[in-house]
Design a protein around this motif. Structure first.
Motif, PDB file in Angstrom:
ATOM      1  N   HIS A   1       4.960   0.685  14.353  1.00 34.21           N
ATOM      2  CA  HIS A   1       5.786   1.205  15.444  1.00 34.21           C
ATOM      3  C   HIS A   1       6.540   2.451  14.989  1.00 34.21           C
ATOM      4  CE1 HIS A   1       4.602  -2.119  17.953  1.00 34.21           C
ATOM      5  NE2 HIS A   1       4.846  -2.940  16.945  1.00 34.21           N
ATOM      6  N   HIS A   2       7.840   2.302  14.774  1.00 32.20           N
ATOM      7  CA  HIS A   2       8.637   3.522  14.646  1.00 32.20           C
ATOM      8  C   HIS A   2       8.949   3.919  13.203  1.00 32.20           C
ATOM      9  CE1 HIS A   2      11.424   0.497  13.652  1.00 32.20           C
ATOM     10  NE2 HIS A   2      12.222   1.430  13.192  1.00 32.20           N
ATOM     11  N   LEU A   3       8.709   3.031  12.214  1.00 32.21           N
ATOM     12  CA  LEU A   3       9.222   3.268  10.858  1.00 32.21           C
ATOM     13  C   LEU A   3       8.500   4.459  10.204  1.00 32.21           C
ATOM     14  CD1 LEU A   3      11.400   1.451   9.534  1.00 32.21           C
ATOM     15  CD2 LEU A   3       9.559   0.342   8.282  1.00 32.21           C
ATOM     16  N   SER A   4       9.274   5.385   9.637  1.00 34.38           N
ATOM     17  CA  SER A   4       8.664   6.580   9.049  1.00 34.38           C
ATOM     18  C   SER A   4       7.997   6.255   7.716  1.00 34.38           C
ATOM     19  CB  SER A   4       9.738   7.646   8.808  1.00 34.38           C
ATOM     20  OG  SER A   4      10.586   7.203   7.753  1.00 34.38           O
ATOM     21  N   TYR A   5       7.187   7.181   7.269  1.00 34.85           N
ATOM     22  CA  TYR A   5       6.530   7.047   5.965  1.00 34.85           C
ATOM     23  C   TYR A   5       7.578   6.888   4.864  1.00 34.85           C
ATOM     24  CZ  TYR A   5       3.549   8.196   2.012  1.00 34.85           C
ATOM     25  OH  TYR A   5       2.881   8.159   0.821  1.00 34.85           O
ATOM     26  N   GLU A   6       8.620   7.699   4.902  1.00 34.17           N
ATOM     27  CA  GLU A   6       9.671   7.645   3.873  1.00 34.17           C
ATOM     28  C   GLU A   6      10.370   6.292   3.890  1.00 34.17           C
ATOM     29  OE1 GLU A   6       9.289  10.209   5.900  1.00 34.17           O
ATOM     30  OE2 GLU A   6       8.575  11.633   4.385  1.00 34.17           O
ATOM     31  N   ALA A   7      10.676   5.815   5.115  1.00 32.73           N
ATOM     32  CA  ALA A   7      11.367   4.518   5.222  1.00 32.73           C
ATOM     33  C   ALA A   7      10.461   3.409   4.676  1.00 32.73           C
ATOM     34  CB  ALA A   7      11.743   4.242   6.662  1.00 32.73           C
ATOM     35  N   GLY A   8       9.161   3.510   4.984  1.00 29.21           N
ATOM     36  CA  GLY A   8       8.202   2.520   4.472  1.00 29.21           C
ATOM     37  C   GLY A   8       8.186   2.519   2.953  1.00 29.21           C
ATOM     38  N   LEU A   9       8.172   3.713   2.370  1.00 30.79           N
ATOM     39  CA  LEU A   9       8.146   3.815   0.898  1.00 30.79           C
ATOM     40  C   LEU A   9       9.419   3.250   0.282  1.00 30.79           C
ATOM     41  CD1 LEU A   9       6.681   7.152  -0.458  1.00 30.79           C
ATOM     42  CD2 LEU A   9       5.776   4.827  -0.626  1.00 30.79           C
TER      43      LEU A   9
ATOM     44  N   ASP B   1       0.863  -1.179   0.000  1.00 28.23           N
ATOM     45  CA  ASP B   1       0.000   0.000   0.000  1.00 28.23           C
ATOM     46  C   ASP B   1       0.899   1.229   0.000  1.00 28.23           C
ATOM     47  OD1 ASP B   1      -1.594   2.138   0.611  1.00 28.23           O
ATOM     48  OD2 ASP B   1      -2.698   1.134   2.226  1.00 28.23           O
ATOM     49  N   ARG B   2       1.083   1.811  -1.205  1.00 28.26           N
ATOM     50  CA  ARG B   2       1.985   2.967  -1.317  1.00 28.26           C
ATOM     51  C   ARG B   2       1.426   4.175  -0.571  1.00 28.26           C
ATOM     52  NH1 ARG B   2       6.099   2.136  -4.789  1.00 28.26           N
ATOM     53  NH2 ARG B   2       6.730   4.305  -4.606  1.00 28.26           N
TER      54      ARG B   2
ATOM     55  N   ALA C   1       7.714  -7.465   8.370  1.00 25.93           N
ATOM     56  CA  ALA C   1       8.646  -6.510   8.976  1.00 25.93           C
ATOM     57  C   ALA C   1       8.203  -5.084   8.632  1.00 25.93           C
ATOM     58  CB  ALA C   1      10.057  -6.779   8.481  1.00 25.93           C
ATOM     59  N   LEU C   2       7.803  -4.894   7.382  1.00 31.88           N
ATOM     60  CA  LEU C   2       7.328  -3.570   6.961  1.00 31.88           C
ATOM     61  C   LEU C   2       6.062  -3.193   7.730  1.00 31.88           C
ATOM     62  CD1 LEU C   2       7.097  -1.110   5.050  1.00 31.88           C
ATOM     63  CD2 LEU C   2       6.041  -2.624   3.345  1.00 31.88           C
ATOM     64  N   TYR C   3       5.127  -4.135   7.787  1.00 33.18           N
ATOM     65  CA  TYR C   3       3.848  -3.847   8.437  1.00 33.18           C
ATOM     66  C   TYR C   3       4.038  -3.468   9.905  1.00 33.18           C
ATOM     67  CZ  TYR C   3      -0.850  -4.449  10.221  1.00 33.18           C
ATOM     68  OH  TYR C   3      -2.052  -4.232  10.847  1.00 33.18           O
TER      69      TYR C   3
END
Ligand code: AGP
Length: 621
Positions: free
Chosen positions: A436-444, A285-286, A429-431
């Motif tokens: 938790h702590h992962l930013s939007y940019e890091a997720g993308l 989900d971008r 891991a992404l989900y």
């Protein structure tokens, strides 16, 4: 492991039985047999070795009949001989039975039946079940002519016999004097019924049914079914007559064919760009920069509260779980423990209330994994399955889960299921990272990396010819070390397991630095080391490990990333794979390692798809 097929209808039973047994060959076996019922007689044909031997035997002595059973046996009690093969006859050839699973109390029952004058011709626990049912059958009074339910005696005797067994079974029985019915039963060993037009098919998994029907009934534990050409009646041990759901079978015949490849293993290695796409499809989900799953069956609040994962599995799936540990801890910062399922079941480790269990399994039938899942479920923990086979026991018993969508994996050595499991681990891991702590940019960024992965795997497959040449050079060596660090330590374990499984060469996987603490004693010019050495924080350290091996005369094969400028000066042979984000390295690095194992096994003349002693789904403890 053992496979069961059965047919009742108007066609020739052996047509389906032989084809079905061939489709089940991938499970691993060492003898095969069929029984058909024709003109009041049970005709049994059994051969040690391959289904092809059975097919030849049936050519010289055909077994006509439109009702029959077939079996591939993976030896547990007694060697792979004709006598120990299934089907087993019971009584005065009054019935024939095929059985998967293990009967733990067979010795006591056998002793009792011997005292009653019963004669046994095999070493197996399964023959004991056949004789026990026959013994119960002799005790029941003859049925009055015109009885409303002609099959009631069969249900009674099978139930009486099963009540005396401890252990596991998926079994099918045909009775000489009831020429229209097959009775099947299940406890711990899967059995399915394919629904055709005026015919029914029995199988231990869905693969023999493909091309015959797309309707399937999954039998549950403690259920017995009486299957005739026209009907299925299901009876539960405690609930009596129960209905049955007819589900859609989602396998097409091209998925179980070789499609021009010489072996299923090679076909499945080359399917990986596509299977990885399938594992990712619809799950990125971008917009929210996260992963989405349809089947976890927990609320976001419940998922948010998870503070520890236990990942449990066996074999290759355990290696994928280890990859998952590295991914989830790095990206989601949630502690993960990876447990061998066979240990978790009995180890009884302390767990806290917010622990979430994931059982990873290609087949969904591995008994150790199933038992561990049940144990955690019994204790009240939510249980999830990461599974390939839709409708398998673990998929059905888990509270929720994620399917791999890798298509049927036929080669005994798991390849595409492993990489699909690693992909699913990265999605988790992404989900959880984004929870938790992962930013939007890091997720993308992770999503971008994942979207490019299928192309990178395609590129890694281009090493095929080069890897074949390397395999030819090293095929005569009898010991290998596989070394990698961080994300690539599980890839080293998996590379070593692949080589062991299909070429019977001794191979050990280690974290590269750990090699100094013992395994280095093995190193000499006869022991090649396969290094996985992509760029990253430990790159220089692994270079030093390569130097240490070279200093002791050990040959080195190295898997490196494109652009590497140092390893070529040290390694004897280099395999170059595309550069990817560190958490995806084990997926890309595994591709040439799978090819290396495949080609070494071929050079050594091994049967890559059906390696000795191994079974595709291990349904005994
Ligand atoms: C893989 O190559 C092996 N054949 C074996 O280790 C396998 O991974 C293990 O038996 C677990 O099987 P599962 O994934 O079906 O549970």
């Amino acid at each position: 492991m053992c496979g069961i097929v059965g047919y009742v209808g108007s066609g020739e039973a052996t047509d389906f039985l032989l084809e079905g047994l061939r489709r089940l060959e991938y499970r691993g076996y060492d003898s095969a047999g069929v029984v058909t019922l024709d003109q009041g007689q049970l005709n049994v044909t059994k051969t040690a070795g391959r289904v092809e031997n059975l097919s030849q035997a049936l050519k010289s002595k055909p077994a006509p009949g439109s009702l029959g059973l077939g079996h591939t046996r993976w030896a547990t009690h007694g060697p792979a001989t004709n006598e120990n093969s299934h089907p087993h006859l019971g009584g005065d050839q009054t019935l024939a039975l095929v059985h998967n699973g293990v009967i733990e109390n067979y010795r006591e029952i056998k002793q009792r039946l011997l005292e009653e004058g019963c004669i046994f011709v095999s070493d197996t626990d399964s023959e004991v079940v056949a004789q026990l049912i026959a013994f119960e059958l002799e005790k029941i009074p003859e049925q009055a002519p015109g009885a409303v339910d002609p099959y009631a005696p069969l249900v009674t005797v099978v139930q009486k016999a099963l009540a005396q067994l401890s252990g596991t079974y998926g079994l099918a029985v045909v009775f000489r004097d009831w020429p229209e019915a097959i009775v099947v039963a299940r406890l711990g060993s899967p059995l399915v019924i394919g629904v055709g037009e005026g015919e029914h098919f029995i199988a231990s998994d869905g693969s023999p049914l493909a091309g015959h029907t797309d309707k399937i009934v999954y039998l549950a534990d403690h259920e017995i079914a009486v299957v005739t050409a026209a009907a299925i009646r299901v009876i539960h041990r405690d609930q009596g007559d129960v209905g049955h759901d007819v589900k859609a079978l989602d396998i097409d015949t091209t998925e179980v064919g070789l499609e021009g490849y010489p072996h299923y293993m090679l076909k499945e290695i080359f399917e990986q760009p596509e299977t990885i796409r399938n594992a990712l499809r619809g799950r990125l989900d971008r917009d929210q920069a996260t992963a989405v799953f349809g089947g976890l069956n927990l609320t976001p609040q419940q998922l948010q509260a998870v503070d520890r994962f236990v990942l449990t599995a066996c074999g290759t799936s355990w290696h994928a779980a280890l990859v998952g540990e590295y991914m989830i801890e790095a990206l989601a910062r949630v502690p993960v423990e990876v447990e061998y399922a066979s240990e978790l079941r009995y180890r009884n480790p302390p767990q806290d209330a917010q622990t979430l269990l994931f059982a990873l399994t290609q087949s969904g039938e591995t008994i150790d994994t199933l038992a561990a899942l049940r144990e955690m479920k019994r204790k009240g923990y939510p249980t999830m399955a990461v599974c390939n086979v839709v409708g398998s026991t673990i998929a059905r018993e888990a509270d929720g889960g994620i399917y791999l969508h890798a298509g049927p994996e036929v080669g005994v050595a798991s390849t595409k299921a492993f990489t699909a499991q690693c992909v699913v681990m990265s999605l988790l891991a992404l989900y959880f990272g984004r929870l938790h702590h992962l930013s939007y940019e890091a997720g993308l960024r992770i999503i971008n990396d994942l979207e490019k992965l299928p192309e990178k795997v395609e590129k890694a497959l281009e090493t095929h010819d080069h890897v074949r040449q390397i395999a030819e050079k090293y095929a005569d060596y009898n010991n290998f070390l596989y070394l990698g660090r961080q994300y690539n330590f599980p890839a080293a374990l998996e590379g070593a397991l692949k080589l062991k499984e299909i070429s019977y060469i001794h191979a050990e996987g280690y974290p590269a630095a750990e090699m100094k603490h013992g395994p280095i004693a093995l190193v000499d010019e006869h022991t090649p080391s396969v290094f996985i050495v992509p760029q990253g924080v430990v790159y220089e350290k692994v270079l030093a490990n390569i130097e240490e091996i070279k200093a002791r005369g050990g040959p080195v094969i190295a898997v490196v990333e494109e652009g590497d400028r140092h390893v070529a000066q040290l390694a004897d042979d280099l395999i170059v794979v595309p550069k990817v984000a560190d958490f995806l390295q084990p997926i890309v690095a595994s591709i040439p390692l799978q090819l290396l194992a495949y080609h070494i096994a071929l050079v050594r003349g091994c049967d890559v798809d059906k390696p000795r002693n191994l079974a595709k789904s291990v349904t005994v403890e």
